[in-house]
Motif scaffolding. Structure first.
Motif, PDB file in Angstrom:
ATOM      1  N   ALA A   1       0.833  -1.206   0.000  1.00 50.13           N
ATOM      2  CA  ALA A   1       0.000   0.000   0.000  1.00 50.13           C
ATOM      3  C   ALA A   1       0.866   1.253   0.000  1.00 50.13           C
ATOM      4  O   ALA A   1       0.559   2.244  -0.686  1.00 50.13           O
ATOM      5  CB  ALA A   1      -0.924  -0.013   1.213  1.00 50.13           C
ATOM      6  N   LEU A   2       1.969   1.216   0.756  1.00 48.11           N
ATOM      7  CA  LEU A   2       2.881   2.359   0.810  1.00 48.11           C
ATOM      8  C   LEU A   2       3.496   2.627  -0.559  1.00 48.11           C
ATOM      9  O   LEU A   2       3.494   3.773  -1.043  1.00 48.11           O
ATOM     10  CB  LEU A   2       3.975   2.089   1.836  1.00 48.11           C
ATOM     11  N   GLN A   3       4.026   1.589  -1.190  1.00 47.95           N
ATOM     12  CA  GLN A   3       4.690   1.763  -2.480  1.00 47.95           C
ATOM     13  C   GLN A   3       3.718   2.208  -3.567  1.00 47.95           C
ATOM     14  O   GLN A   3       3.999   3.128  -4.340  1.00 47.95           O
ATOM     15  CB  GLN A   3       5.381   0.449  -2.887  1.00 47.95           C
ATOM     16  N   VAL A   4       2.564   1.546  -3.627  1.00 47.95           N
ATOM     17  CA  VAL A   4       1.595   1.857  -4.688  1.00 47.95           C
ATOM     18  C   VAL A   4       1.041   3.263  -4.512  1.00 47.95           C
ATOM     19  O   VAL A   4       0.924   4.033  -5.479  1.00 47.95           O
ATOM     20  CB  VAL A   4       0.457   0.810  -4.695  1.00 47.95           C
ATOM     21  N   SER A   5       0.676   3.627  -3.269  1.00 45.88           N
ATOM     22  CA  SER A   5       0.115   4.965  -3.033  1.00 45.88           C
ATOM     23  C   SER A   5       1.144   6.045  -3.347  1.00 45.88           C
ATOM     24  O   SER A   5       0.798   7.100  -3.903  1.00 45.88           O
ATOM     25  CB  SER A   5      -0.362   5.087  -1.588  1.00 45.88           C
ATOM     26  N   TYR A   6       2.420   5.804  -3.019  1.00 46.40           N
ATOM     27  CA  TYR A   6       3.465   6.783  -3.311  1.00 46.40           C
ATOM     28  C   TYR A   6       3.622   6.974  -4.817  1.00 46.40           C
ATOM     29  O   TYR A   6       3.678   8.110  -5.312  1.00 46.40           O
ATOM     30  CB  TYR A   6       4.779   6.319  -2.690  1.00 46.40           C
ATOM     31  N   LEU A   7       3.679   5.873  -5.556  1.00 41.06           N
ATOM     32  CA  LEU A   7       3.864   5.974  -7.007  1.00 41.06           C
ATOM     33  C   LEU A   7       2.638   6.568  -7.692  1.00 41.06           C
ATOM     34  O   LEU A   7       2.769   7.341  -8.651  1.00 41.06           O
ATOM     35  CB  LEU A   7       4.182   4.589  -7.579  1.00 41.06           C
ATOM     36  N   LEU A   8       1.448   6.226  -7.234  1.00 41.25           N
ATOM     37  CA  LEU A   8       0.240   6.820  -7.816  1.00 41.25           C
ATOM     38  C   LEU A   8       0.200   8.325  -7.566  1.00 41.25           C
ATOM     39  O   LEU A   8      -0.225   9.096  -8.439  1.00 41.25           O
ATOM     40  CB  LEU A   8      -1.008   6.147  -7.241  1.00 41.25           C
ATOM     41  N   ALA A   9       0.635   8.741  -6.367  1.00 50.77           N
ATOM     42  CA  ALA A   9       0.693  10.172  -6.075  1.00 50.77           C
ATOM     43  C   ALA A   9       1.694  10.871  -6.992  1.00 50.77           C
ATOM     44  O   ALA A   9       1.443  11.985  -7.467  1.00 50.77           O
ATOM     45  CB  ALA A   9       1.053  10.393  -4.610  1.00 50.77           C
ATOM     46  N   CYS A  10       2.833  10.221  -7.263  1.00 53.48           N
ATOM     47  CA  CYS A  10       3.815  10.791  -8.197  1.00 53.48           C
ATOM     48  C   CYS A  10       3.239  10.906  -9.603  1.00 53.48           C
ATOM     49  O   CYS A  10       3.468  11.902 -10.306  1.00 53.48           O
ATOM     50  CB  CYS A  10       5.078   9.933  -8.205  1.00 53.48           C
ATOM     51  N   ILE A  11       2.492   9.884 -10.023  1.00 53.00           N
ATOM     52  CA  ILE A  11       1.889   9.907 -11.358  1.00 53.00           C
ATOM     53  C   ILE A  11       0.877  11.039 -11.469  1.00 53.00           C
ATOM     54  O   ILE A  11       0.838  11.777 -12.466  1.00 53.00           O
ATOM     55  CB  ILE A  11       1.229   8.546 -11.667  1.00 53.00           C
ATOM     56  N   ARG A  12       0.037  11.196 -10.427  1.00 55.27           N
ATOM     57  CA  ARG A  12      -0.953  12.286 -10.461  1.00 55.27           C
ATOM     58  C   ARG A  12      -0.270  13.648 -10.474  1.00 55.27           C
ATOM     59  O   ARG A  12      -0.702  14.561 -11.195  1.00 55.27           O
ATOM     60  CB  ARG A  12      -1.883  12.163  -9.253  1.00 55.27           C
ATOM     61  N   ALA A  13       0.801  13.794  -9.684  1.00 52.30           N
ATOM     62  CA  ALA A  13       1.518  15.067  -9.663  1.00 52.30           C
ATOM     63  C   ALA A  13       2.142  15.355 -11.016  1.00 52.30           C
ATOM     64  O   ALA A  13       2.170  16.504 -11.490  1.00 52.30           O
ATOM     65  CB  ALA A  13       2.581  15.040  -8.571  1.00 52.30           C
ATOM     66  N   CYS A  14       2.666  14.310 -11.677  1.00 53.58           N
ATOM     67  CA  CYS A  14       3.279  14.490 -13.000  1.00 53.58           C
ATOM     68  C   CYS A  14       2.234  14.904 -14.023  1.00 53.58           C
ATOM     69  O   CYS A  14       2.495  15.778 -14.861  1.00 53.58           O
ATOM     70  CB  CYS A  14       3.954  13.178 -13.423  1.00 53.58           C
ATOM     71  N   ARG A  15       1.047  14.326 -13.954  1.00 60.79           N
ATOM     72  CA  ARG A  15       0.006  14.704 -14.891  1.00 60.79           C
ATOM     73  C   ARG A  15      -0.474  16.130 -14.673  1.00 60.79           C
ATOM     74  O   ARG A  15      -0.726  16.862 -15.640  1.00 60.79           O
ATOM     75  CB  ARG A  15      -1.185  13.729 -14.737  1.00 60.79           C
ATOM     76  N   ARG A  16      -0.558  16.528 -13.409  1.00 61.43           N
ATOM     77  CA  ARG A  16      -0.973  17.921 -13.135  1.00 61.43           C
ATOM     78  C   ARG A  16       0.064  18.906 -13.654  1.00 61.43           C
ATOM     79  O   ARG A  16      -0.272  19.979 -14.144  1.00 61.43           O
ATOM     80  CB  ARG A  16      -1.174  18.110 -11.638  1.00 61.43           C
TER      81      ARG A  16
END
Length: 254
Positions: free
Chosen positions: A236-251
């Motif tokens: 959960a830690l790894q996936v949530s961190y990477l998903l947050a990075c992906i969302r930040a990159c898209r923004r």
């Protein structure tokens, strides 16, 4: 550029492989020795001893930890409150910044102590269901959580008193999101640095706990459920961190 990348990898790879090999050998030797030393009667004696300790200490865990941790937290709040009494919006900028810095430090210490008490309270609550003092600990747990929430509300209210731009109430289910939105760029950068450090610490901790639980399952038959729980947290830690990075990159690309 590619040469520099390749050189960095070649320079770091031998040390990495040596470290992995060293820990593998030490883990194998340690596991072998522990498996030899851990006789069934020894493990049973450890279990009996832990049961005795928890039966004696369990009912006192929440109140004692509450006094040890929440009382200093309240003292930190009182100190920050006294500093706030000396604060004046019209004072010199250097003096005002110093008071803000000291207040923030005291309030962060207060939050640290209340969070530690939260961990202890949840542990002794869970332990109580295995023994005979569950009703008592449920009541003590609710009292401790009420004190923790009240102290954390005091922190937020005092912080908002000196920072009117801050928004949010601790009783709001979206408090963290609202609070983060009201922070300026410097504060968000500090939150990001602290979050990254927490991410690194939690990643290492999960791996250490995974190895310990795997070894305990090998020598004491604790089962795979504890190992699975740690891996769920790690995943959960790894996936949530990477998903947050992906969302930040898209923004950032918009």
């Amino acid at each position: 550029m590619k040469d520099f990348v390749k050189q960095d990898n070649l320079r770091a790879l031998p040390k990495f492989l040596a470290l992995v090999a060293g820990f593998t050998v030490l883990g194998g030797i340690g596991g072998f020795l522990v498996a030899i030393a851990a006789k069934p009667e020894t493990l049973e004696a450890i279990r009996v001893g832990m049961d005795r300790v928890m039966n004696m200490a369990g009912p006192w865990g929440i109140p004692v930890s509450g006094v040890v941790l929440l009382f200093p937290a309240w003292l930190y709040y009182r100190s920050a409150r006294r500093l706030y009494g000396n604060w004046d919006p019209d004072m010199e900028e250097g003096a005002e910044d110093e008071i803000r810095r000291r207040m923030n430090f005291l309030l962060l210490l207060m939050l640290l102590f209340t969070n530690l008490e939260t961990v202890f309270a949840f542990f002794f609550l869970a332990a109580s269901f295995q023994y005979t003092y569950a009703p008592l600990n449920v009541v003590l747990f609710l009292i401790a959580m009420a004190c923790i929430i009240l102290l954390q509300q005091k922190v937020v209210d005092l912080t908002r008193s000196i920072n009117p731009e801050k928004k949010g109430s601790v009783y709001d289910l979206k408090f963290q999101k609202i609070w983060f939105t009201s922070c300026d760029e410097a504060e968000r950068a500090q939150i990001g640095q602290a979050s990254f450090q927490a991410y690194r610490t939690t990643t290492v901790t999960c791996m250490i706990v995974y190895l310990v639980l795997t070894l305990m399952n090998f020598m004491a038959g604790t089962g795979l459920l504890p190992v699975l729980v740690v891996l769920v947290i790690f995943g959960a830690l790894q996936v949530s961190y990477l998903l947050a990075c992906i969302r930040a990159c898209r923004r950032a690309q918009r």
